[in-house]
Design an enzyme around this catalytic site. Structure first.
Site, PDB file in Angstrom:
ATOM      1  N   MET A   1       0.757  -1.713   3.222  1.00  0.00           N
ATOM      2  CA  MET A   1       0.730  -2.830   2.274  1.00  0.00           C
ATOM      3  C   MET A   1       0.801  -2.312   0.846  1.00  0.00           C
ATOM      4  O   MET A   1      -0.118  -1.632   0.381  1.00  0.00           O
ATOM      5  CB  MET A   1      -0.541  -3.663   2.482  1.00  0.00           C
ATOM      6  CG  MET A   1      -0.584  -4.399   3.806  1.00  0.00           C
ATOM      7  SD  MET A   1      -2.155  -5.231   4.117  1.00  0.00           S
ATOM      8  CE  MET A   1      -3.191  -3.845   4.610  1.00  0.00           C
TER       9      MET A   1
ATOM     10  N   CYS B   1       9.905  -6.389   4.691  1.00  0.00           N
ATOM     11  CA  CYS B   1       9.286  -6.868   3.451  1.00  0.00           C
ATOM     12  C   CYS B   1       9.971  -8.152   2.981  1.00  0.00           C
ATOM     13  O   CYS B   1      11.192  -8.196   2.845  1.00  0.00           O
ATOM     14  CB  CYS B   1       9.361  -5.802   2.365  1.00  0.00           C
ATOM     15  SG  CYS B   1       8.610  -6.332   0.802  1.00  0.00           S
TER      16      CYS B   1
END
Length: 323
Positions: A35, A118
């Protein structure tokens, strides 16, 4: 009866289920998600101390590595306690990515991962991340060239679709395996969903049934029992843990839309470190009164800021991470 604050436990055999990616042994099925802006070195070491089986680093731009960007190189730092650890690259140029992968292979990571999931606009608009789902041929070329360039195991992380585009994620998974990937992580949401709605575990199951390499399921895992349920329902080999990290909480790097009650207007701010602050561009330091008040707030929260002219009130309308 179990209270809200008591930990929810899955069965011990599941918690200790060992598996492999290539020649890398992993002691349990819990994979810390990569992340951006979250899984930095201190956070990763804390998660390792709490028992994460595989640690994944923040995604790193292959192009930035090729430019020898100082900030990017700093992101590649690894602590010996993290192993096994996966380094994640993103990009869309097969030859460049293969060249970069080969150039960094002597660094102390165990697995190399390619981000093809993403959803954030600045990545997608460059044809990277989940935008690659629109081009299966390019996906296959990237995986084939990168896997051929390195000896360490290569993995790929995908989502199950891209809005308004015909994405056959099962066929893409087969092509990723054929091109040389050692494992595949599947987030059961489309790009358009971001982190909203319910993850489609059935599609993860279909991917798992179609390929022979390990499949890592991702989506809606907020407890050990949910993790075990995902494995049971899909047959996946491991689970990605990211939903337990509070993604609806303002932190440094977030872009925030707030309602200013004094002027009755909506404004957009970005929370940045003190050295990057620029009020003309809407970049607010996390050390400023407004920044301090907003850090830790959630969507829907009303925060008050004590200013020389009086109390200012803002309602958090939207939070975007990693933009």
């Amino acid at each position: 009866m179990q209270t809200r604050n008591e930990p929810v436990r899955a069965r011990e055999p599941f918690m200790e289920m060992q598996w492999k990616i290539g020649n890398v042994q992993i002691d349990n099925p819990f994979v810390l998600a990569p992340m951006a802006g979250v899984t930095d070195l201190p956070f990763r070491t804390l998660c390792k101390e709490q028992g994460a089986g595989l640690i994944c680093m923040e995604m790193i731009s292959a192009k930035a590595i090729s430019f020898h960007n100082k900030n990017t190189i700093a992101l590649m730092e690894i602590d010996p306690c993290e192993h096994p650890v996966s380094m994640q690259l993103f990009g869309s140029e097969p030859d460049l990515m293969a060249e970069v992968a080969k150039s960094i292979e002597d660094r102390d990571f165990d697995i190399l991962d390619i981000n093809m999931g993403c959803p954030v606009p600045k990545v997608v608009n460059n044809g990277e991340g989940s935008a690659l789902l629109k081009n299966p041929n390019l996906i296959e070329e990237i995986v084939r060239k990168v896997s051929s360039a390195i000896s360490k195991p290569l993995t790929v992380k995908v989502r199950i679709g891209f809005e308004n585009e015909p994405v056959d994620i099962v066929e893409i998974a087969k092509r990723i395996e054929d091109a040389g990937a050692a494992a595949l992580a599947v987030h059961g949401r489309t790009r358009q969903q971001y982190y909203s709605g319910t993850a489609d575990w059935d599609t993860i199951r279909r991917v798992k049934e179609a390929i022979t390499i390990p499949v890592i399921g991702n989506g809606d895992v907020d407890s050990p029992l949910k993790a075990e349920a995902l494995v049971k329902q899909t047959g996946c080999d491991a689970v990605v843990v990211e939903d337990e990290v509070d993604l609806d909480k303002i932190s440094v790097g977030c872009k925030v839309k707030v309602h200013d009650f004094e002027f009755e207007e909506d404004i957009e701010l970005k929370i940045v470190g003190s050295t990057e602050a620029n009020s003309l561009e809407g970049k607010i330091s996390n050390e400023s009164p407004v920044g301090k008040a907003l850090i830790g707030a959630h969507t829907g929260d009303v925060v008050e800021v004590e200013m020389p002219a009086g109390i200012m009130k803002y309602k958090v309308l939207e939070i975007q991470r990693n933009v």
